[in-house]
Design a protein around this motif. Structure first.
Motif, PDB file in Angstrom:
ATOM      1  N   THR A  31       4.179  -7.079 -21.063  1.00  0.00           N
ATOM      2  CA  THR A  31       4.238  -5.919 -22.584  1.00  0.00           C
ATOM      3  C   THR A  31       4.055  -6.049 -23.949  1.00  0.00           C
ATOM      4  N   LYS A  32       4.083  -5.061 -24.138  1.00  0.00           N
ATOM      5  CA  LYS A  32       3.911  -4.857 -25.526  1.00  0.00           C
ATOM      6  C   LYS A  32       5.210  -4.578 -27.050  1.00  0.00           C
ATOM      7  N   LEU A  33       5.356  -4.397 -27.867  1.00  0.00           N
ATOM      8  CA  LEU A  33       6.621  -3.702 -28.388  1.00  0.00           C
ATOM      9  C   LEU A  33       6.302  -2.475 -28.500  1.00  0.00           C
ATOM     10  N   PRO A  34       7.124  -1.635 -28.850  1.00  0.00           N
ATOM     11  CA  PRO A  34       7.163   0.078 -28.630  1.00  0.00           C
ATOM     12  C   PRO A  34       6.480   0.209 -29.618  1.00  0.00           C
ATOM     13  N   ALA A  35       6.133  -0.371 -30.773  1.00  0.00           N
ATOM     14  CA  ALA A  35       5.118   0.235 -31.883  1.00  0.00           C
ATOM     15  C   ALA A  35       3.725   0.097 -31.640  1.00  0.00           C
ATOM     16  N   GLU A  36       3.695  -1.085 -31.179  1.00  0.00           N
ATOM     17  CA  GLU A  36       1.659  -1.030 -30.442  1.00  0.00           C
ATOM     18  C   GLU A  36       1.834   0.035 -29.232  1.00  0.00           C
ATOM     19  N   LYS A  37      -0.039   0.211 -29.564  1.00  0.00           N
ATOM     20  CA  LYS A  37      -0.647   0.401 -28.967  1.00  0.00           C
ATOM     21  C   LYS A  37      -1.511   0.105 -27.492  1.00  0.00           C
ATOM     22  N   LEU A  38      -1.352  -0.521 -25.869  1.00  0.00           N
ATOM     23  CA  LEU A  38      -2.283  -0.977 -25.149  1.00  0.00           C
ATOM     24  C   LEU A  38      -2.584  -0.146 -24.521  1.00  0.00           C
ATOM     25  N   ALA A  39      -4.393   0.641 -24.897  1.00  0.00           N
ATOM     26  CA  ALA A  39      -4.781   1.110 -23.735  1.00  0.00           C
ATOM     27  C   ALA A  39      -5.546   0.400 -23.232  1.00  0.00           C
ATOM     28  N   ASP A  40      -6.980   1.432 -22.784  1.00  0.00           N
ATOM     29  CA  ASP A  40      -7.384   0.290 -21.944  1.00  0.00           C
ATOM     30  C   ASP A  40      -7.284  -0.997 -20.653  1.00  0.00           C
ATOM     31  N   THR A  41      -6.202  -0.748 -19.885  1.00  0.00           N
ATOM     32  CA  THR A  41      -5.772  -1.875 -19.236  1.00  0.00           C
ATOM     33  C   THR A  41      -5.313  -1.070 -17.917  1.00  0.00           C
ATOM     34  N   ASP A  42      -5.302  -0.990 -16.375  1.00  0.00           N
ATOM     35  CA  ASP A  42      -5.290  -0.702 -15.965  1.00  0.00           C
ATOM     36  C   ASP A  42      -4.003  -0.941 -15.264  1.00  0.00           C
ATOM     37  N   CYS A  43      -3.411  -2.291 -15.805  1.00  0.00           N
ATOM     38  CA  CYS A  43      -2.185  -2.749 -15.328  1.00  0.00           C
ATOM     39  C   CYS A  43      -1.225  -2.720 -15.845  1.00  0.00           C
ATOM     40  N   PRO A  44       0.730  -2.085 -14.783  1.00  0.00           N
ATOM     41  CA  PRO A  44       1.944  -1.510 -15.917  1.00  0.00           C
ATOM     42  C   PRO A  44       2.208  -2.646 -16.759  1.00  0.00           C
ATOM     43  N   VAL A  45       2.564  -1.609 -18.255  1.00  0.00           N
ATOM     44  CA  VAL A  45       2.654  -2.366 -19.401  1.00  0.00           C
ATOM     45  C   VAL A  45       3.721  -1.385 -18.969  1.00  0.00           C
ATOM     46  N   TYR A  46       4.907  -2.679 -19.997  1.00  0.00           N
ATOM     47  CA  TYR A  46       7.198  -2.889 -20.305  1.00  0.00           C
ATOM     48  C   TYR A  46       6.757  -2.815 -21.462  1.00  0.00           C
ATOM     49  N   ASP A  47       7.742  -1.596 -22.402  1.00  0.00           N
ATOM     50  CA  ASP A  47       7.575  -2.449 -23.464  1.00  0.00           C
ATOM     51  C   ASP A  47       9.051  -3.143 -23.343  1.00  0.00           C
ATOM     52  N   LEU A  48       8.967  -4.289 -24.844  1.00  0.00           N
ATOM     53  CA  LEU A  48       9.732  -5.742 -24.504  1.00  0.00           C
ATOM     54  C   LEU A  48       9.644  -6.610 -25.990  1.00  0.00           C
ATOM     55  N   ASP A  49      10.889  -6.534 -26.927  1.00  0.00           N
ATOM     56  CA  ASP A  49      11.373  -7.322 -28.213  1.00  0.00           C
ATOM     57  C   ASP A  49      11.778  -8.341 -27.747  1.00  0.00           C
ATOM     58  N   ILE A  50      11.424  -9.177 -27.797  1.00  0.00           N
ATOM     59  CA  ILE A  50      11.579 -10.355 -27.425  1.00  0.00           C
ATOM     60  C   ILE A  50      12.815 -10.939 -27.819  1.00  0.00           C
ATOM     61  N   LEU A  51      13.334 -10.293 -29.103  1.00  0.00           N
ATOM     62  CA  LEU A  51      14.460 -10.471 -30.101  1.00  0.00           C
ATOM     63  C   LEU A  51      16.282  -9.623 -29.282  1.00  0.00           C
ATOM     64  N   THR A  87       9.620 -15.222 -39.157  1.00  0.00           N
ATOM     65  CA  THR A  87       8.992 -16.102 -38.468  1.00  0.00           C
ATOM     66  C   THR A  87       9.884 -17.127 -37.283  1.00  0.00           C
ATOM     67  N   ALA A  88      10.431 -17.625 -37.107  1.00  0.00           N
ATOM     68  CA  ALA A  88      11.712 -18.383 -37.195  1.00  0.00           C
ATOM     69  C   ALA A  88      12.480 -17.679 -35.961  1.00  0.00           C
ATOM     70  N   ALA A  89      12.909 -16.330 -36.034  1.00  0.00           N
ATOM     71  CA  ALA A  89      13.320 -15.554 -35.244  1.00  0.00           C
ATOM     72  C   ALA A  89      12.368 -15.129 -34.068  1.00  0.00           C
ATOM     73  N   VAL A  90      11.904 -15.229 -33.930  1.00  0.00           N
ATOM     74  CA  VAL A  90      10.897 -14.289 -33.112  1.00  0.00           C
ATOM     75  C   VAL A  90       9.897 -15.496 -32.029  1.00  0.00           C
ATOM     76  N   ASN A  91       9.371 -16.453 -33.421  1.00  0.00           N
ATOM     77  CA  ASN A  91       8.942 -17.587 -32.537  1.00  0.00           C
ATOM     78  C   ASN A  91       9.737 -18.678 -32.110  1.00  0.00           C
ATOM     79  N   VAL A  92      11.178 -18.959 -32.731  1.00  0.00           N
ATOM     80  CA  VAL A  92      12.053 -19.737 -32.136  1.00  0.00           C
ATOM     81  C   VAL A  92      13.110 -19.426 -31.274  1.00  0.00           C
ATOM     82  N   THR A  93      13.669 -18.488 -31.442  1.00  0.00           N
ATOM     83  CA  THR A  93      14.801 -17.306 -31.198  1.00  0.00           C
ATOM     84  C   THR A  93      14.549 -16.763 -29.832  1.00  0.00           C
ATOM     85  N   GLY A  94      13.335 -15.910 -30.234  1.00  0.00           N
ATOM     86  CA  GLY A  94      11.653 -14.872 -28.662  1.00  0.00           C
ATOM     87  C   GLY A  94      12.062 -16.413 -28.042  1.00  0.00           C
TER      88      GLY A  94
END
Ligand code: A2R
Length: 317
Positions: A31-51, A87-94
């Protein structure tokens, strides 16, 4: 084995994906954030915001991975001082969103690795430099507090709900592709600029006396893979090299590898108060339970980081 890496577009995620899919041949989704790029992989990639908890449940329902590696984080100490709430939201609540998503699913009990940090130990009692998982934590910055909280939630959920959770405290890890906000990458980038004639022969440094425990990121992700297979549920594991070196030695090695005549100069903007002169990971628990040992020598890692930056500069030109 079916694996899911949450936060796979970051520095470690890319290496972990290569290790799980390429070396271990696990069916690996990312998984990656919608705005991120993740090329160079054969694995399936999904958008996910942990929040977004509902997104986590629906992804897990679809994939049902056996192992979840939770890397998604706001991982910068500097940013954590400027944005402690975020930081607390992403790292703890996430992290809680993930744990609650798994807990809400009937008949589903994956192994979860929560990736924390050696930063959690923070201020050590006088005379202590080697830290085991039993050493009390005294986090010294907001990032470290959030990772200590993640660790405590991991323990709590493992104990209270019998969930299969392993907590990791990763010490400094380095490798090609790391952002220059980290010290080894910063020095390698400056040395690369000098080698390419893009900068006068001076590397600007902060305080060089602190001693830290550095490990190649490829050894680190190998440890994560082994912990997923052999780690004990409900336990915390240090991941580091088990030895510390002074930042000054690191710099000397980078200069040696560059083959250039380089001077060093202290830069007040890079100076931070050194509240922790030395920290080394005690890795006996990791070694006992998994047999892991670091394999890649520091000199090789620094050489590859330097080459990575040189290549980048040449591509830009
Ligand atoms: O902050 P970004 O845009 O670089 O994205 C990071 C991503 N991330 C998130 N993913 C899902 N939902 C969010 N709300 C969210 N916020 C940030 O997690 C980045 O792509 C990824 C973490 O990767 P890095 O920051 O490159 O960390 P690194 O060095 O890969 O370390 C992996 C883990 C982290 O938990 C560290 O705190 C720990 O190892 O030492």
């Amino acid at each position: 084995m079916k694996a899911l890496i949450i936060g796979a577009a970051g520095f470690v995620g890319r290496y972990l994906a290569r290790h799980l899919a390429g070396d271990l041949h696990w069916e690996t989704a990312l998984t990656k954030l919608p705005a991120e790029k993740l090329a160079d992989t054969d694995c399936p990639v999904y958008d996910l915001d942990i929040l977004r908890p509902e997104e986590i449940v629906s992804l897990l329902e679809t994939l049902r991975p056996d192992v979840i590696f939770h890397l998604a984080a706001q991982s910068s100490v500097a940013v954590s001082w400027k944005k402690p709430q975020m930081t607390a939201a992403v790292n703890v609540t996430g992290c809680l969103n993930l744990l609650e998503a798994v807990r809400s699913m009937e008949g589903y009990a994956p192994r979860i690795l929560l990736i924390g940090s050696g930063e959690e130990y923070g201020h050590l009692p006088k005379g202590v430099t080697l830290v085991s998982e039993e050493t009390p934590v005294h986090p010294g910055n907001p990032y470290a507090v959030t990772k200590a909280a993640q660790n405590m939630f991991g323990h709590l959920y493992a104990r209270a709900y019998g969930m299969d959770i392993i907590m990791v405290r990763a010490f400094n890890h380095i490798g090609a592709g790391q952002l220059p906000q980290f010290v080894a990458a910063d020095f390698c980038r400056q040395a690369a600029q000098i080698v390419c004639g893009k900068r006068e022969n001076v590397i600007r440094t902060g305080n060089l006396s602190a001693r830290r425990d550095f490990t190649d990121v490829r050894d680190v992700v190998r440890a994560y893979g082994l912990l997923a297979q052999k780690g004990q549920a409900g336990e915390t594991y240090n991941v580091g090299s088990g030895r510390s070196i002074a930042i000054e030695e690191l710099l000397r090695e980078i200069i040696r590898q560059s083959g250039a005549e380089i001077r060093t100069e202290t830069d007040p903007a890079r100076m931070r108060p050194v509240d922790l002169p030395e920290i080394t990971a005690d890795i006996s628990k990791l070694q006992r339970d998994t047999g892991w040992l670091p394999e890649i020598p520091l000199g090789q890692t620094l050489r590859e980081m330097l080459d990575g930056f040189i290549e980048e500069i040449k591509e830009e030109a």
